[in-house]
Design an enzyme around this catalytic site. Structure first.
Site, PDB file in Angstrom:
ATOM      1  N   SER A 106      18.642  39.190  33.799  1.00 43.88           N
ATOM      2  CA  SER A 106      17.342  38.749  33.317  1.00 43.88           C
ATOM      3  C   SER A 106      16.298  39.867  33.410  1.00 43.88           C
ATOM      4  CB  SER A 106      16.899  37.535  34.133  1.00 43.88           C
ATOM      5  OG  SER A 106      15.555  37.280  33.942  1.00 43.88           O
ATOM      6  N   LEU A 108      16.586  43.003  33.083  1.00 44.55           N
ATOM      7  CA  LEU A 108      16.682  43.969  31.979  1.00 44.55           C
ATOM      8  C   LEU A 108      16.355  43.297  30.654  1.00 44.55           C
ATOM      9  CD1 LEU A 108      19.719  45.930  33.226  1.00 44.55           C
ATOM     10  CD2 LEU A 108      17.579  46.944  32.447  1.00 44.55           C
ATOM     11  N   GLY A 109      16.750  42.045  30.524  1.00 44.74           N
ATOM     12  CA  GLY A 109      16.417  41.283  29.315  1.00 44.74           C
ATOM     13  C   GLY A 109      14.906  41.249  29.105  1.00 44.74           C
ATOM     14  N   ARG A 110      14.180  41.178  30.204  1.00 51.73           N
ATOM     15  CA  ARG A 110      12.713  41.138  30.104  1.00 51.73           C
ATOM     16  C   ARG A 110      12.136  42.468  29.652  1.00 51.73           C
ATOM     17  NH1 ARG A 110      11.218  36.813  34.754  1.00 51.73           N
ATOM     18  NH2 ARG A 110      13.306  35.948  34.833  1.00 51.73           N
ATOM     19  N   ASP A 123      39.360  38.794  28.946  1.00 52.60           N
ATOM     20  CA  ASP A 123      40.490  37.863  28.888  1.00 52.60           C
ATOM     21  C   ASP A 123      41.203  37.736  30.229  1.00 52.60           C
ATOM     22  OD1 ASP A 123      41.019  37.384  25.819  1.00 52.60           O
ATOM     23  OD2 ASP A 123      40.524  39.501  26.021  1.00 52.60           O
ATOM     24  N   GLU A 133      27.836  47.037  25.424  1.00 56.90           N
ATOM     25  CA  GLU A 133      27.235  47.284  24.099  1.00 56.90           C
ATOM     26  C   GLU A 133      25.722  47.201  24.297  1.00 56.90           C
ATOM     27  OE1 GLU A 133      28.940  43.988  22.067  1.00 56.90           O
ATOM     28  OE2 GLU A 133      30.964  44.648  22.503  1.00 56.90           O
ATOM     29  N   TYR A 166      46.254  38.853  28.586  1.00 53.04           N
ATOM     30  CA  TYR A 166      45.946  40.134  27.938  1.00 53.04           C
ATOM     31  C   TYR A 166      46.849  41.208  28.518  1.00 53.04           C
ATOM     32  CZ  TYR A 166      42.907  43.374  25.415  1.00 53.04           C
ATOM     33  OH  TYR A 166      42.401  44.290  24.531  1.00 53.04           O
ATOM     34  N   GLN A 177      41.390  50.437  30.007  1.00 55.19           N
ATOM     35  CA  GLN A 177      40.436  51.423  29.487  1.00 55.19           C
ATOM     36  C   GLN A 177      39.593  51.974  30.637  1.00 55.19           C
ATOM     37  OE1 GLN A 177      37.794  49.576  26.618  1.00 55.19           O
ATOM     38  NE2 GLN A 177      36.951  48.149  28.115  1.00 55.19           N
TER      39      GLN A 177
HETATM   40  N1  LIG Z   1      31.810  43.818  26.194  1.00 59.86           N
HETATM   41  C1  LIG Z   1      33.122  43.866  26.441  1.00 59.86           C
HETATM   42  C2  LIG Z   1      33.942  42.758  26.115  1.00 59.86           C
HETATM   43  C3  LIG Z   1      35.322  42.862  26.388  1.00 59.86           C
HETATM   44  N2  LIG Z   1      35.845  43.985  26.938  1.00 59.86           N
HETATM   45  C4  LIG Z   1      37.280  44.105  27.237  1.00 59.86           C
HETATM   46  C5  LIG Z   1      37.807  42.890  27.993  1.00 59.86           C
HETATM   47  C6  LIG Z   1      38.553  42.098  26.985  1.00 59.86           C
HETATM   48  O1  LIG Z   1      39.625  41.378  27.563  1.00 59.86           O
HETATM   49  C7  LIG Z   1      39.030  43.175  26.029  1.00 59.86           C
HETATM   50  C8  LIG Z   1      39.304  42.688  24.623  1.00 59.86           C
HETATM   51  O2  LIG Z   1      38.190  42.007  24.149  1.00 59.86           O
HETATM   52  P1  LIG Z   1      38.297  41.111  22.832  1.00 59.86           P
HETATM   53  O3  LIG Z   1      39.521  40.245  22.910  1.00 59.86           O
HETATM   54  O4  LIG Z   1      36.967  40.486  22.615  1.00 59.86           O
HETATM   55  O5  LIG Z   1      38.504  42.275  21.747  1.00 59.86           O
HETATM   56  P2  LIG Z   1      39.419  42.354  20.456  1.00 59.86           P
HETATM   57  O6  LIG Z   1      39.855  40.996  20.005  1.00 59.86           O
HETATM   58  O7  LIG Z   1      38.706  43.214  19.496  1.00 59.86           O
HETATM   59  O8  LIG Z   1      40.647  43.178  21.049  1.00 59.86           O
HETATM   60  P3  LIG Z   1      42.190  42.748  21.166  1.00 59.86           P
HETATM   61  O9  LIG Z   1      42.706  42.707  19.768  1.00 59.86           O
HETATM   62  O10 LIG Z   1      42.793  43.827  22.025  1.00 59.86           O
HETATM   63  O11 LIG Z   1      42.188  41.378  21.843  1.00 59.86           O
HETATM   64  O12 LIG Z   1      37.992  44.154  26.015  1.00 59.86           O
HETATM   65  C9  LIG Z   1      35.006  45.064  27.235  1.00 59.86           C
HETATM   66  O13 LIG Z   1      35.460  46.075  27.751  1.00 59.86           O
HETATM   67  N3  LIG Z   1      33.669  44.982  26.977  1.00 59.86           N
END
Ligand SMILES: Nc1ccn([C@H]2C[C@H](O)[C@@H](COP(=O)(O)OP(=O)(O)OP(=O)(O)O)O2)c(=O)n1
Length: 204
Positions: A106, A108-110, A123, A133, A166, A177
């Site tokens: 919150s 940072l949202g502000r 997952d 992002e 996953y 990653q």
């Molecule tokens: N903001 C985010 C959201 C997710 N993830 C990681 C955790 C998730 O388990 C993985 C895959 O996310 P998604 O299933 O939303 O992505 P995709 O459907 O594009 O990838 P995939 O085809 O590998 O499932 O990425 C991440 O690092 N950052």
């Protein structure tokens, strides 16, 4: 059911849920979430000579981004309208019976800083750092300091364990990653139901 602080601690102690390094559990474990800190690496889209990104093309999105690693004690300035990828400092491991949601804080949202533009789901079975992002929806630049608590993770218990967590199936492009990862959508082996035949929309 969403895990409370006590549930989170139990699962961390059991070892199947991992959030590491958890340097200051008292500060980072909130009533029903864990605060995650900002890492030092950022990926920015190049502003010039960037062709249209076509998700179905074999071009690597990596080709259009450049990496910045912020020095210790330095800040990353997120300008109004900017969109960059950051990373959590912590690495997580989500067991097969939990799903985790990345939420902004919150405070940072502000300041108009959004921590996940669209995707906020980790997952069951996911392992790795989390790509953030980051965007600035406000009108003033905001300084982001690596190490600051930037996002929070909540955990929801599944009714039953995921059959195909996953990492166990094809796809799973982001398993293990490390640092911010650009989209790997070009490596989707198929578009499946997204690739509709012409005329599908009107039932022809
Ligand atoms: N903001 C985010 C959201 C997710 N993830 C990681 C955790 C998730 O388990 C993985 C895959 O996310 P998604 O299933 O939303 O992505 P995709 O459907 O594009 O990838 P995939 O085809 O590998 O499932 O990425 C991440 O690092 N950052």
């Amino acid at each position: 059911m969403i895990l409370s602080d006590a549930d989170i601690l139990d699962r961390l102690e059991a070892g199947d849920l991992v959030v590491e390094p958890l340097d200051d559990p008292e500060l980072q474990i909130q009533p029903a979430s864990v605060d995650l800190r900002l890492g030092r690496e950022f990926l920015e889209f190049q502003r010039t000579n960037i062709p249209c990104i076509h998700p179905n093309s074999e071009d690597e999105v990596d080709d259009y981004v450049s990496e910045t690693v912020v020095d210790e004690d330095d800040d990353f300035i997120l300008h109004p309208g900017d969109f960059v990828l950051g990373t959590t400092h912590e690495r997580v491991e989500i067991p097969a019976d939990l799903i985790a949601h990345v939420e902004g804080r919150s405070s940072l949202g502000r300041l108009a800083v959004v921590v996940h533009a669209t995707a906020g789901l980790c997952d069951p079975g996911y392992r790795g750092q989390i790509t953030l992002e980051l965007s600035n929806l406000g009108s003033a630049p905001v300084a982001l300091t690596p190490g600051m608590r930037i996002s929070q993770l909540t955990f929801t218990e599944l009714k039953t364990e995921a059959d195909r967590p996953y990492g166990s199936e094809r796809g799973s492009k982001y398993q293990d990653q490390s640092g911010p990862q650009a989209s790997r959508i070009e490596s989707d082996d198929e578009f499946g139901g997204d690739q509709l035949e012409r005329g599908d929309a009107d039932g022809e």
